[in-house]
Design an enzyme around this catalytic site. Sequence first.
Site, PDB file in Angstrom:
ATOM      1  CG  ASP A   1      -8.699  23.870   9.445  1.00 20.72           C
ATOM      2  OD1 ASP A   1      -8.702  22.631   9.332  1.00 20.72           O
ATOM      3  OD2 ASP A   1      -8.361  24.628   8.515  1.00 20.72           O
TER       4      ASP A   1
ATOM      5  NE  ARG B   1       0.001  -2.782   4.738  1.00 20.79           N
ATOM      6  CZ  ARG B   1      -0.834  -3.390   3.887  1.00 20.79           C
ATOM      7  NH1 ARG B   1      -2.148  -3.113   3.955  1.00 20.79           N
ATOM      8  NH2 ARG B   1      -0.405  -4.247   3.000  1.00 20.79           N
TER       9      ARG B   1
ATOM     10  CG  MET C   1      -8.209  18.948   5.322  1.00 20.59           C
ATOM     11  SD  MET C   1      -9.666  19.775   4.649  1.00 20.59           S
ATOM     12  CE  MET C   1      -9.477  19.356   2.910  1.00 20.59           C
TER      13      MET C   1
ATOM     14  CD  GLU D   1      -4.170  20.655   4.993  1.00 20.16           C
ATOM     15  OE1 GLU D   1      -4.277  20.036   3.920  1.00 20.16           O
ATOM     16  OE2 GLU D   1      -4.935  21.583   5.330  1.00 20.16           O
TER      17      GLU D   1
ATOM     18  NE  ARG E   1       0.460  -0.383   1.048  1.00 16.28           N
ATOM     19  CZ  ARG E   1       1.572  -1.102   0.983  1.00 16.28           C
ATOM     20  NH1 ARG E   1       2.664  -0.636   1.567  1.00 16.28           N
ATOM     21  NH2 ARG E   1       1.599  -2.260   0.366  1.00 16.28           N
TER      22      ARG E   1
END
Length: 341
Positions: A127, A162, A169, A221, A265
């Site tokens: 991170d 699409r 993360m 996330e 998606r």
Amino acid sequence: MRVGVLTGGGDCPGLNAVIRAVVRKGIEAHGWEIVGFRSGWRGPLTGDSRPLGLDDVEEILIRGGTILGSSRTNPYKEEDGVEKIRAVLAEQGVDALIAIGGEDTLGVAKKLTDDGIGVVGVPKTIDNDLAATDYTFGFDTAVHIATEAIDRLRTTAESHYRAMVVEVMGRHAGWIALHAGLAGGANVILVPERPFSVEQVVEWVERRFEKMYAPIIVVAEGAVPEGGAEVLRTGEKDAFGHVQLGGVGTWLADEIAKRTGKESRAVVLGHTQRGGTPTAYDRVLATRFGLHAVDAVADGDFGTMVALRGTDIVRVKLAEATAELKTVPPERYEEAEVFFG
């Protein structure tokens, strides 16, 4: 002298490179014995260890993960945890510890130093959210993996016209999303530091569709919609009080489809970002960290962490290293917005 080494928290590419550097320099430069504690802080709590010699680290430079295993064990949540560690180190004749980990692992290292146990820290997290170092090893590899995924998803997105939402993360810091999104040419990048407007995201997506292109949205996330909350995979907390995040990508893809009428998606990269062979950059940085951690132990400079400042490896106090997280500043996100839509 006998020195222990452990890897705590989430695994990441480059851990084995640090272990290799510690073992090679510890043995060849100082004549030390090196002891590897298994499964993070659980190792010195239970006495689960193994000797590490030169042969043990000969072929591990290119391997991801950690040969010592890892866990999210918190000794300060265990009954008499500190005394158990102190007893194990005395029993095994270990004079000092090198702890490789992120904010939680190094937070324990800081407390143990305060309690009289000699620890030197090495910063590890994909991170890149430790404030005392410019970069942590593991971050570069994670960004490369996420960028490659974006590149691959772009071709299938354009084939079907699409929208593709890529969840990466980043619990509290959006460095992976920002760097991978910029490198992959994403049309929208969403980070935890700034709540996002679904209406604005939809506007950017529709602008892309109007140009006859397929939109790519990268979301960390931990990103949250305005007035909303983090999307939890489970409400359970680990030993450091963290809940498991995940699902914002799927939620956002559904919202985009509902509001635009276009197919959308979601792809969750998850632990793919943690695995595999480390990049050359991470191998070199991890190796340098390991070499300088040995120097810190040799100097008896405990309660410190090795850190990257510019191109130099320096030592900082563990208290400084764990005082706050390094998050994406507003100006870094704002300069990227020119590419959105």
